[in-house]
Design a protein around this motif. Structure first.
Motif, PDB file in Angstrom:
ATOM      1  N   VAL A  21       0.839  -1.194   0.000  1.00 45.41           N
ATOM      2  CA  VAL A  21       0.000   0.000   0.000  1.00 45.41           C
ATOM      3  C   VAL A  21       0.876   1.247   0.000  1.00 45.41           C
ATOM      4  CG1 VAL A  21      -1.971  -1.102   1.108  1.00 45.41           C
ATOM      5  CG2 VAL A  21      -0.197  -0.058   2.504  1.00 45.41           C
ATOM      6  N   ASP A  22       0.347   2.325  -0.529  1.00 39.29           N
ATOM      7  CA  ASP A  22       1.094   3.574  -0.618  1.00 39.29           C
ATOM      8  C   ASP A  22       0.847   4.421   0.625  1.00 39.29           C
ATOM      9  OD1 ASP A  22       2.764   5.481  -1.673  1.00 39.29           O
ATOM     10  OD2 ASP A  22       1.191   6.441  -2.855  1.00 39.29           O
ATOM     11  N   GLU A  23       1.309   3.920   1.754  1.00 39.85           N
ATOM     12  CA  GLU A  23       1.198   4.637   3.024  1.00 39.85           C
ATOM     13  C   GLU A  23       2.378   4.225   3.896  1.00 39.85           C
ATOM     14  OE1 GLU A  23      -1.913   2.011   5.545  1.00 39.85           O
ATOM     15  OE2 GLU A  23      -2.776   3.102   3.866  1.00 39.85           O
ATOM     16  N   PRO A  24       2.681   4.988   4.936  1.00 37.66           N
ATOM     17  CA  PRO A  24       3.834   4.661   5.762  1.00 37.66           C
ATOM     18  C   PRO A  24       3.740   3.272   6.392  1.00 37.66           C
ATOM     19  CG  PRO A  24       2.993   6.845   6.304  1.00 37.66           C
ATOM     20  CD  PRO A  24       1.992   6.195   5.387  1.00 37.66           C
ATOM     21  N   VAL A  25       4.895   2.653   6.540  1.00 36.19           N
ATOM     22  CA  VAL A  25       5.019   1.382   7.249  1.00 36.19           C
ATOM     23  C   VAL A  25       5.900   1.668   8.456  1.00 36.19           C
ATOM     24  CG1 VAL A  25       5.954  -0.949   7.151  1.00 36.19           C
ATOM     25  CG2 VAL A  25       4.769  -0.020   5.174  1.00 36.19           C
ATOM     26  N   PHE A  26       5.459   1.248   9.619  1.00 35.98           N
ATOM     27  CA  PHE A  26       6.197   1.496  10.852  1.00 35.98           C
ATOM     28  C   PHE A  26       7.022   0.263  11.202  1.00 35.98           C
ATOM     29  CE2 PHE A  26       2.386   4.048  10.797  1.00 35.98           C
ATOM     30  CZ  PHE A  26       2.882   5.310  11.077  1.00 35.98           C
ATOM     31  N   LEU A  27       8.334   0.446  11.360  1.00 33.96           N
ATOM     32  CA  LEU A  27       9.224  -0.648  11.704  1.00 33.96           C
ATOM     33  C   LEU A  27       9.678  -0.495  13.145  1.00 33.96           C
ATOM     34  CD1 LEU A  27      11.456  -0.708   8.490  1.00 33.96           C
ATOM     35  CD2 LEU A  27       9.356  -1.991   8.952  1.00 33.96           C
ATOM     36  N   ALA A  28       9.644  -1.595  13.882  1.00 34.36           N
ATOM     37  CA  ALA A  28      10.117  -1.562  15.270  1.00 34.36           C
ATOM     38  C   ALA A  28      11.622  -1.307  15.266  1.00 34.36           C
ATOM     39  CB  ALA A  28       9.793  -2.875  15.967  1.00 34.36           C
ATOM     40  N   ALA A  29      12.066  -0.452  16.137  1.00 30.77           N
ATOM     41  CA  ALA A  29      13.493  -0.133  16.249  1.00 30.77           C
ATOM     42  C   ALA A  29      13.824   0.108  17.712  1.00 30.77           C
ATOM     43  CB  ALA A  29      13.842   1.096  15.415  1.00 30.77           C
ATOM     44  N   VAL A  30      15.088   0.006  18.029  1.00 29.41           N
ATOM     45  CA  VAL A  30      15.581   0.329  19.367  1.00 29.41           C
ATOM     46  C   VAL A  30      16.709   1.342  19.218  1.00 29.41           C
ATOM     47  CG1 VAL A  30      14.923  -1.851  20.444  1.00 29.41           C
ATOM     48  CG2 VAL A  30      17.147  -1.658  19.356  1.00 29.41           C
ATOM     49  N   CYS A  31      16.844   2.197  20.215  1.00 26.49           N
ATOM     50  CA  CYS A  31      17.926   3.176  20.187  1.00 26.49           C
ATOM     51  C   CYS A  31      18.265   3.590  21.615  1.00 26.49           C
ATOM     52  CB  CYS A  31      17.547   4.390  19.350  1.00 26.49           C
ATOM     53  SG  CYS A  31      16.313   5.458  20.106  1.00 26.49           S
ATOM     54  N   ASN A  32      19.331   4.332  21.732  1.00 26.29           N
ATOM     55  CA  ASN A  32      19.778   4.810  23.030  1.00 26.29           C
ATOM     56  C   ASN A  32      19.650   6.328  23.124  1.00 26.29           C
ATOM     57  OD1 ASN A  32      20.840   4.506  25.623  1.00 26.29           O
ATOM     58  ND2 ASN A  32      22.920   4.896  24.921  1.00 26.29           N
ATOM     59  N   TRP A  33      18.896   6.939  22.228  1.00 24.38           N
ATOM     60  CA  TRP A  33      18.727   8.384  22.228  1.00 24.38           C
ATOM     61  C   TRP A  33      17.726   8.801  23.290  1.00 24.38           C
ATOM     62  CZ3 TRP A  33      14.462  11.547  21.211  1.00 24.38           C
ATOM     63  CH2 TRP A  33      14.751  12.915  21.109  1.00 24.38           C
ATOM     64  N   ARG A  34      17.979   9.904  23.933  1.00 14.58           N
ATOM     65  CA  ARG A  34      17.070  10.467  24.921  1.00 14.58           C
ATOM     66  C   ARG A  34      16.868  11.941  24.594  1.00 14.58           C
ATOM     67  NH1 ARG A  34      16.463   5.827  25.598  1.00 14.58           N
ATOM     68  NH2 ARG A  34      16.815   4.603  27.442  1.00 14.58           N
ATOM     69  N   PRO A  35      15.643  12.446  24.712  1.00 13.58           N
ATOM     70  CA  PRO A  35      15.398  13.863  24.437  1.00 13.58           C
ATOM     71  C   PRO A  35      16.329  14.754  25.268  1.00 13.58           C
ATOM     72  CG  PRO A  35      13.319  12.700  24.743  1.00 13.58           C
ATOM     73  CD  PRO A  35      14.424  11.742  25.122  1.00 13.58           C
ATOM     74  N   GLY A  36      16.850  15.769  24.629  1.00  5.01           N
ATOM     75  CA  GLY A  36      17.716  16.728  25.319  1.00  5.01           C
ATOM     76  C   GLY A  36      19.171  16.333  25.360  1.00  5.01           C
ATOM     77  N   GLU A  38      22.901  15.218  23.649  1.00  6.92           N
ATOM     78  CA  GLU A  38      23.667  15.411  22.421  1.00  6.92           C
ATOM     79  C   GLU A  38      23.661  14.108  21.632  1.00  6.92           C
ATOM     80  OE1 GLU A  38      25.253  18.178  21.231  1.00  6.92           O
ATOM     81  OE2 GLU A  38      24.234  19.236  22.856  1.00  6.92           O
ATOM     82  N   HIS A  39      23.725  14.217  20.319  1.00  2.02           N
ATOM     83  CA  HIS A  39      23.762  13.033  19.472  1.00  2.02           C
ATOM     84  C   HIS A  39      25.203  12.571  19.290  1.00  2.02           C
ATOM     85  CE1 HIS A  39      19.547  13.376  18.480  1.00  2.02           C
ATOM     86  NE2 HIS A  39      19.730  14.666  18.289  1.00  2.02           N
ATOM     87  N   GLY A  40      25.421  11.286  19.362  1.00  2.00           N
ATOM     88  CA  GLY A  40      26.750  10.715  19.179  1.00  2.00           C
ATOM     89  C   GLY A  40      26.646   9.240  18.848  1.00  2.00           C
ATOM     90  N   ARG A  41      27.787   8.586  18.723  1.00  2.00           N
ATOM     91  CA  ARG A  41      27.814   7.163  18.391  1.00  2.00           C
ATOM     92  C   ARG A  41      27.013   6.313  19.357  1.00  2.00           C
ATOM     93  NH1 ARG A  41      33.863   5.673  16.544  1.00  2.00           N
ATOM     94  NH2 ARG A  41      33.705   6.917  14.678  1.00  2.00           N
ATOM     95  N   GLU A  42      27.051   6.659  20.607  1.00  2.00           N
ATOM     96  CA  GLU A  42      26.340   5.879  21.619  1.00  2.00           C
ATOM     97  C   GLU A  42      24.824   6.000  21.490  1.00  2.00           C
ATOM     98  OE1 GLU A  42      27.258   9.926  23.337  1.00  2.00           O
ATOM     99  OE2 GLU A  42      28.350   8.455  22.170  1.00  2.00           O
ATOM    100  N   HIS A  43      24.365   6.857  20.587  1.00  2.00           N
ATOM    101  CA  HIS A  43      22.937   7.045  20.381  1.00  2.00           C
ATOM    102  C   HIS A  43      22.456   6.375  19.101  1.00  2.00           C
ATOM    103  CE1 HIS A  43      24.043  10.589  22.935  1.00  2.00           C
ATOM    104  NE2 HIS A  43      23.174   9.937  23.675  1.00  2.00           N
ATOM    105  N   GLY A  44      23.113   5.331  18.690  1.00  2.00           N
ATOM    106  CA  GLY A  44      22.739   4.618  17.472  1.00  2.00           C
ATOM    107  C   GLY A  44      21.377   3.961  17.576  1.00  2.00           C
ATOM    108  N   MET A  45      20.941   3.396  16.461  1.00  2.00           N
ATOM    109  CA  MET A  45      19.651   2.711  16.446  1.00  2.00           C
ATOM    110  C   MET A  45      19.760   1.487  15.562  1.00  2.00           C
ATOM    111  SD  MET A  45      17.918   3.192  13.285  1.00  2.00           S
ATOM    112  CE  MET A  45      16.230   3.112  13.688  1.00  2.00           C
ATOM    113  N   ALA A  46      18.825   0.556  15.771  1.00  2.00           N
ATOM    114  CA  ALA A  46      18.790  -0.670  14.981  1.00  2.00           C
ATOM    115  C   ALA A  46      17.338  -1.058  14.738  1.00  2.00           C
ATOM    116  CB  ALA A  46      19.508  -1.798  15.714  1.00  2.00           C
ATOM    117  N   ILE A  47      17.057  -1.519  13.533  1.00  2.00           N
ATOM    118  CA  ILE A  47      15.732  -2.043  13.195  1.00  2.00           C
ATOM    119  C   ILE A  47      15.622  -3.439  13.806  1.00  2.00           C
ATOM    120  CG2 ILE A  47      14.226  -2.795  11.301  1.00  2.00           C
ATOM    121  CD1 ILE A  47      14.587   0.219  11.344  1.00  2.00           C
ATOM    122  N   VAL A  48      14.511  -3.728  14.454  1.00  2.00           N
ATOM    123  CA  VAL A  48      14.277  -5.048  15.043  1.00  2.00           C
ATOM    124  C   VAL A  48      13.855  -5.988  13.923  1.00  2.00           C
ATOM    125  CG1 VAL A  48      12.921  -6.360  16.722  1.00  2.00           C
ATOM    126  CG2 VAL A  48      13.592  -4.000  17.229  1.00  2.00           C
TER     127      VAL A  48
END
Length: 123
Positions: A21-36, A38-48
């Protein structure tokens, strides 16, 4: 994009995988990012991912866990428990929400950015 090869040492066939279908697909992911923070390597993410089923197993042995919108909202809620998160992953959408087809081998080069990158090829 996924690659398929009968010979692990030989050339691989790239595949374009897309939702039916021509609509968004939501993929489960995990990450170590927290609001507020700084972004860095330790804030990576992975698709489950999970084991591939159906015809997708012919393209790759893993598949992303796709979620319906209601479960995607619950998945990203910080109050969702670990037990509920595991249950959400088991309720992912089936492979039938995706289609796939082979594309030209040049697409395997990350620098290839021409509009024909998703056009099907016949092997």
């Amino acid at each position: 994009m996924k690659w398929l090869s009968e010979d692990p040492r030989g050339p691989k066939q790239p595949y374009y995988i897309y939702p039916v279908v021509d609509e968004p697909v939501f993929l489960a992911a995990v990450c170590n990012w927290r609001p507020g923070q700084e972004h860095g390597r330790e804030h990576g993410m992975a698709i489950v991912t999970n084991d591939a089923r159906g015809g997708m197993v012919d393209v790759h042995d893993r598949r992303p866990v796709a979620l319906p919108v209601e479960l995607a909202r619950e998945w990203i809620d910080p109050l969702t428990t670990s037990e509920r998160s595991a249950a959400i992953l088991c309720a992912g959408l089936p492979e039938s929400i995706f289609r796939w087809h082979p594309v030209k081998c040049e697409v395997g080069n990350s620098r290839y950015e021409l509009p024909d990158a998703v056009e099907p090829v016949i092997n």
